[in-house]
Design an enzyme around this catalytic site. Structure first.
Site, PDB file in Angstrom:
ATOM      1  N   LYS A 197      45.951  64.112  16.136  1.00  0.00           N
ATOM      2  CA  LYS A 197      46.978  65.149  16.009  1.00  0.00           C
ATOM      3  C   LYS A 197      48.244  64.523  15.427  1.00  0.00           C
ATOM      4  O   LYS A 197      48.915  63.746  16.093  1.00  0.00           O
ATOM      5  CB  LYS A 197      47.324  65.776  17.358  1.00  0.00           C
ATOM      6  CG  LYS A 197      48.292  66.954  17.195  1.00  0.00           C
ATOM      7  CD  LYS A 197      48.926  67.408  18.484  1.00  0.00           C
ATOM      8  CE  LYS A 197      50.320  66.874  18.674  1.00  0.00           C
ATOM      9  NZ  LYS A 197      51.315  67.245  17.662  1.00  0.00           N
ATOM     10  N   VAL A 208      56.820  62.365  27.406  1.00  0.00           N
ATOM     11  CA  VAL A 208      55.513  62.936  27.067  1.00  0.00           C
ATOM     12  C   VAL A 208      54.386  61.989  27.490  1.00  0.00           C
ATOM     13  O   VAL A 208      53.337  62.428  27.961  1.00  0.00           O
ATOM     14  CB  VAL A 208      55.440  63.265  25.556  1.00  0.00           C
ATOM     15  CG1 VAL A 208      54.049  63.763  25.183  1.00  0.00           C
ATOM     16  CG2 VAL A 208      56.484  64.299  25.192  1.00  0.00           C
ATOM     17  N   GLU A 255      52.226  54.078  23.780  1.00  0.00           N
ATOM     18  CA  GLU A 255      53.246  53.259  23.138  1.00  0.00           C
ATOM     19  C   GLU A 255      54.485  54.130  23.115  1.00  0.00           C
ATOM     20  O   GLU A 255      54.545  55.113  22.374  1.00  0.00           O
ATOM     21  CB  GLU A 255      52.755  52.854  21.750  1.00  0.00           C
ATOM     22  CG  GLU A 255      53.411  51.605  21.228  1.00  0.00           C
ATOM     23  CD  GLU A 255      54.598  51.965  20.376  1.00  0.00           C
ATOM     24  OE1 GLU A 255      55.703  52.102  20.948  1.00  0.00           O
ATOM     25  OE2 GLU A 255      54.411  52.102  19.155  1.00  0.00           O
ATOM     26  N   CYS A 288      60.852  52.921  17.699  1.00  0.00           N
ATOM     27  CA  CYS A 288      60.836  52.707  19.151  1.00  0.00           C
ATOM     28  C   CYS A 288      61.277  51.289  19.484  1.00  0.00           C
ATOM     29  O   CYS A 288      61.711  51.020  20.590  1.00  0.00           O
ATOM     30  CB  CYS A 288      59.466  53.010  19.724  1.00  0.00           C
ATOM     31  SG  CYS A 288      58.151  52.413  18.698  1.00  0.00           S
ATOM     32  N   GLU A 297      67.105  56.054  25.348  1.00  0.00           N
ATOM     33  CA  GLU A 297      66.726  55.872  23.952  1.00  0.00           C
ATOM     34  C   GLU A 297      67.299  57.028  23.125  1.00  0.00           C
ATOM     35  O   GLU A 297      67.015  58.185  23.390  1.00  0.00           O
ATOM     36  CB  GLU A 297      65.197  55.869  23.840  1.00  0.00           C
ATOM     37  CG  GLU A 297      64.721  55.670  22.429  1.00  0.00           C
ATOM     38  CD  GLU A 297      63.210  55.546  22.344  1.00  0.00           C
ATOM     39  OE1 GLU A 297      62.516  56.357  22.961  1.00  0.00           O
ATOM     40  OE2 GLU A 297      62.754  54.624  21.651  1.00  0.00           O
TER      41      GLU A 297
END
Lengths: 575, 500
Positions: B193, B250, B269, B303, B400
């Site tokens: 996805k 998530v 991750e 990230c 973040e």
């Protein structure tokens, strides 16, 4: 050397994967774009095409007129029978990406078509001084454009490109292999070359996966790691039974880790190695990374083995020569040695076996490549309860093989490679007869041209017979009998060799017991002769040192460096 | 019938055209979403719609899973040898090389990153990753294990089966390669996805995978929203493994979904708040350039971005002054302008979130030392932003931001910076700048992060593993390590004589 994945494909895969595999084996990859110039840190660039340097421009010490000048590094055209297609083959020594004459030798190597006994071509025979020149080129490349100067990713890319080119030229290379070696064209193209392409791709995949270890010692004060560095300049001496495939087995792992190469092909079959050298240039390898010096074993082979600036020698061939190479290494610079030598491999048929299948594999084991295979299953031992039936089946199977000219579509086996080999094989057949073995198949010479030996099977053998103890390297099988599993293991291991062994049994426990007990580097259970590029291959006992194929082969070309780092310890002195 | 998207580019960086299907790629065919819906794909440079793509649903995931299972049982998994899988992966990489410019242009258009960076970073690494894993496909091996004389034991590393992979919008193609490469090399079938914000390069790559010759059902690409399609993957009883890259929020949901359904193997991750440590004995010029790359590369949407910049007190003033000067030179603008370094943020939502963080920094008393505002009139551009005078409990220090926003913090000594650097729930990456290699190695050892870069930042290689400590994730991507997450170990015991 029958790494024939096609066998697997035919039997095991579904229709769809069959299609995939076939596609992947032939003309499958797109060609890559040109390499970025930054690959070579020194700025050295690959030449667009090999240059053929004439003898006059390159000949040192050529005495004018009084003797024949060294053979020029030209090109010879060889016509393929049937099609009439012409193949041009460079005849010079391949050094620094150029084809050159010898610096001092007048000698040439005459190549013969073993199916017709006709002269095919003559190529320059390298001298000891030529080996020096090649080693210097390889050393220069190792220090500047290869070795630690190029990333694994780039090595991988070049190797994949080389595989693409071999795949592209498979028909031509196969025809040349058939002409010089005698093996059937289809087998050369699909097995020898197909598997060589696979071998190059397999090791291309390793090139960016060479890893050492980081090692915990004293976390606060010490740190250590190992690097797997290329050994350096490698001499590689290959035989005439699988000229292209042995070239691939040697070249691929060496290039993957970053070594440079001085390759000596067999004096009987140098043509495809020279043709492959052209592809080295076209693929874009920097000059000096791969050098090819056709030469006699006693000249070039000896020079490589005793050379002070070769870091490693890899040899495939006879045990007697292997011993000489190791001795020369010991007496010169203690270069690392890997040897893949002879065999007298046992093939056991237990009473529970599927006899028809066992006979097929036994026939393949001794007759594939006309028995010129170091893993040839040349001693078949059959459990006595099934002995008569098995012999009958085996003889029937062996008779089905069509032996003849390699360009004949029906042919499954060619002649032996040379007159020397022909005479040697026939002398063993005569010895078998004289020492009282019973000939149940073959043993009659043909009257026509060509070095043909038809499938030959002896029974009623005794352990001291020459046909039982010696490696014949021809389609000559000795069949013996055993009573128990224990007897079978004993007789199988009663040899100075230990390259391979095979057996057939449907008893799972017996399979495990016997494969454990056999003393050999490869054990085939309910099959024989199949190799895979990702499975190690090599010999126990006097069949060799080291392993080829698989990840194990990488270790033969790697030198481990341990880096020990002090990040906090103060040394008190004196102790 | 799904729609075909055609686009001609006429830009300074790239001229050419692309054409591909915008449907769902299931079982080797392009299909509409089962409910006939679409998702608009927005150009972040101007906020306008580029095209629309079919929207997948739970039903589409069911179809894709069924196709993947059939493929796994018949033409993939145990049915295809490693060298064939490797050849297909290499072929895909070669096709991506052939369409490098097209893919880079699409990535730039869809994501907002510059064409130049898309090509030299995203494409190069994606192609390299596929080639790298192509090489692994015929090198998957177990071990044989000595136990007792009457037993032989060995392990085989088998593919897990059907794998769901959910990837983010910041490096759409690169994340696709990190996911598909090891999964396919090991013999798994995949339902991928892509992010609803950036599905275009995944669709183009599906077209190339089809051309490469992957059998139907091995690679399936289902566009959709996380709440529906992502959730359907996470809870699916017949998906045996899920791999996710994205936010920690998530990631937690996905792990929960796995825990309450079929305990599918999960690798995550996730986010980071990575420290970038400048010691007083560093090469300051180099440290400055790497630090800018560390926080502003990809507009801070990485990230592993070095978003907490720790500077030794002795050189704090000098570093800050030079850092400010150099950051001012970062050029923003059209991603297809070859002189531009920074394009827009990916979406309105992302733009708003970053601006909220900047506001919260101001409200909590930090100083906006540079930037802190929108750039231009259209598109989701944010000026490179530097905060000073920050405190450790501020949101801009703890959370973040995923944008071009760095906080600069002073430290006194080695112990102090290690303590501050580790004072976070994250542990993805870190960077250390010093010419003293002993100090570098000691600091590296003490940092709780999956990557430590010494005298560099944001460097990625297919061969080197990447992943997080603490709440930055579970498992590792890249390198040989990634294969562990796509294989399952079977131990085979053979009894040769032990009787009971």
């Amino acid at each position: 050397m029958l790494a024939c994945r096609r066998h697997l494909r035919l039997s095991a895969l579904s229709a769809y994967t069959d299609t995939l595999t076939r596609r992947s084996a032939g003309g499958y990859f797109l060609s890559h774009g040109p390499l970025a110039p930054h690959i070579y840190s020194s700025g050295a660039r690959a030449l667009p095409a090999p240059r053929y340097v004439s003898s006059s421009s390159h000949c040192i010490n050529s005495s004018k007129g009084s003797r024949a000048a060294p053979m020029s590094a030209g090109v010879v055209e060889i016509t393929v029978p049937g099609t009439g297609k012409k193949i041009s083959v460079p005849t010079g020594l391949f050094i620094n990406n150029k084809f050159v004459p010898s610096v001092d030798s007048q000698e040439k190597i005459d190549c013969v078509n073993p199916a017709t006994e006709e002269h095919l071509a003559s190529v320059v025979a390298g001298s000891a001084k030529d080996i020096d020149v090649a080693v210097a080129a390889a050393r220069e490349a190792f220090n500047t454009t290869w070795g630690k100067n190029v990333s694994g990713f780039q090595r991988s890319k070049l190797m994949n490109k080389l595989a693409d080119l071999i795949e592209r030229d498979a028909e031509e290379l196969a025809a040349l292999e058939t002409l010089n070696n005698g093996k059937p064209f289809k087998i050369a193209r699909d097995f020898d070359i197909g598997d060589s392409v696979g071998c190059l791709r397999y090791y291309a995949g390793w090139a960016d996966k060479i890893v050492g270890q980081s090692i915990e010692i004293e976390p606060k004060t010490k740190f250590a790691y190992t690097k797997h560095e290329p050994i350096g300049v490698c001499g590689q001496i290959i035989p005439w039974n699988y000229p292209i495939q042995m070239w691939a087995w040697k070249v691929a792992p060496a290039l993957a880790v970053g070594c440079t190469i001085v390759m000596k092909p067999s004096e009987f079959t140098p043509l495809t190695a020279l043709k492959l050298s052209e592809l080295i240039v076209e693929a874009g390898f920097p000059p000096g990374v791969v050098n090819t010096v056709p030469s006699l074993g006693s000249v070039g082979g000896a020079a490589i083995s005793s050379h002070k600036d070769i870091d490693k020698v890899a040899f495939t061939g006879s045990t007697i020569t292997g011993r000489r190479i190791m001795k020369a290494a010991a007496e010169s610079n203690l270069k690392k040695v890997s040897l893949e030598l002879g065999g007298k491999s046992p093939h056991l048929i237990f009473e529970s076996a599927d006899l028809d299948q066992a006979a097929n594999w036994a026939a393949l084991g001794i007759l594939y490549n006309t028995g010129q295979d170091c893993t040839a299953g040349s001693r078949v031992y059959v459990q006595e309860s099934i002995y008569d039936k098995f012999i009958e089946t085996l003889v029937t199977k062996a008779k089905q093989l069509v032996v003849g000219d390699g360009f004949d579509e029906k042919v499954g086996g060619g002649p032996v490679v040379s007159k020397v080999q022909y005479d040697k094989v026939w002398s063993y057949i005569e010895a078998g007869k004289e020492q009282g073995a019973k000939l149940v198949l073959g043993g009659q010479k043909r009257s026509s041209k060509g070095y043909y030996v038809d499938p030959t099977i002896f029974t009623d053998i005794t352990p001291e017979m020459k046909i039982v103890t010696d490696e014949i390297f021809g389609p000559v099988l000795s069949v013996g009998k055993f009573k128990t599993e224990e007897d079978a293991i004993k007789v199988a291991n009663d040899t100075s060799y230990g390259l391979a062994a095979g057996f057939h049994s449907t008893d799972a426990n017996q399979c495990m017991r016997v494969s454990d007990a056999l003393e050999a580097g490869t054990i085939w259970v309910n099959q024989y002769g199949l190799l895979y590029n990702n499975v190690a291959f090599g010999g126990k006992k006097q069949s060799g040192i080291g392993r080829e194929l698989g990840s194990d082969a990488l270790h033969e070309y790697i030198s481990v460096k341990a880096v020990q780092w002090n990040i906090g310890e103060k040394l008190d002195w004196p102790l | 019938m799904p729609e075909i998207f055609k686009k001609t580019f006429d830009t300074p960086a790239y001229k050419g055209s692309v054409e591909f299907n915008t449907g769902l790629y299931i079982n080797g065919k392009w299909v509409d979403g089962s409910e006939g819906g679409f998702i608009d794909v927005i150009n972040p440079s101007n906020g306008k719609v580029i095209t629309r793509v079919s929207e997948g649903t739970e039903k589409d995931i069911d179809d894709a899973v069924a196709a993947a299972h059939t493929a796994f049982e018949t033409v993939w998994g145990h049915n295809t040898p490693g060298y064939t899988r490797g050849a297909l992966l290499y072929k895909l990489a070669s096709l991506m090389e052939q369409y490098e410019d097209e893919l880079a242009a699409l990535e730039s258009l869809d994501n907002g990153k510059t064409f130049g960076w898309a090509k030299k970073a995203d494409l190069a690494l994606s192609i390299g990753t596929f080639k790298y894993y192509a090489g692994w496909a015929d090198k998957i091996q177990g071990s044989t294990i000595e136990t007792s004389i009457d037993k032989i034991a060995y392990t085989t590393h088998e593919p897990i089966g059907v794998v769901g992979q959910i990837i983010p919008w910041n490096f759409p193609l690169m994340m696709l390669s990190w996911k598909l490469g090891p999964a396919l090399a090991a013999g798994n079938c995949v339902i991928l996805k892509p992010s609803e914000f950036t599905p275009l390069t995944a669709l183009f790559t599906a077209k190339l995978a089809h051309e490469a010759g992957f059998p139907p059902g091995v690679v399936n690409v289902v566009n959709g929203y996380g709440a529906r399609v992502g959730n359907a993957i996470a809870i699916h009883p017949n998906i045996e493994k899920v791999a996710f890259t994205g936010s920690t929020l998530v990631g937690r949901k996905i792990l929960e979904a796995s825990a309450r359904t079929n305990l599918k193997d999960t690798t995550l991750e996730l986010g980071g708040k990575s420290p970038n440590i400048i010691f007083d004995d560093c090469d300051i010029e180099q440290a400055l350039d790497w630090t800018i790359h560390g926080i502003f590369w990809n507009h801070g949407q990485a990230c592993c971005a070095g978003s907490r910049i720790f500077v030794h007190a002795k050189i704090y003033d000098e570093f800050l002054a030079k850092f400010t000067e150099r950051t001012k030179q970062v050029k923003l603008g059209d991603p297809f302008d070859p002189t531009v370094y920074q394009g827009p943020q990916v979406s309105q939502q992302q733009f708003d979130r970053i601006m909220e963080y900047i506001d919260s920094g101001r409200q909590e008393g930090a100083t906006v030392h540079l930037g802190g505002e929108r750039f231009g009139k259209e598109g989701y551009y944010i000026k490179p932003t530097i905060f000073t005078d920050v405190k450790k409990d501020m949101k801009i220090v703890q959370e973040e931001i995923f944008g071009p926003v760095g906080v600069v913090i002073k430290f006194e000594d080695d112990d102090d910076v290690v303590r501050q650097a580790n004072d976070t729930i994250y542990g993805l990456a870190s960077a250390i700048f010093t010419k003293n290699i002993d100090r570098a190695l000691r600091t590296s050892q003490r940092l709780r992060a999956g990557t430590t870069w010494i005298n560099c930042a944001n460097q990625l290689h297919p061969q080197i593993p990447f992943g997080g400590y603490k709440q930055s994730g579970i498992g590792r991507e890249l390198g040989e390590y990634a294969l562990e997450h796509y294989t399952t170990v079977k131990a085979v015991h053979i009894n040769l004589g032990h009787t009971i």
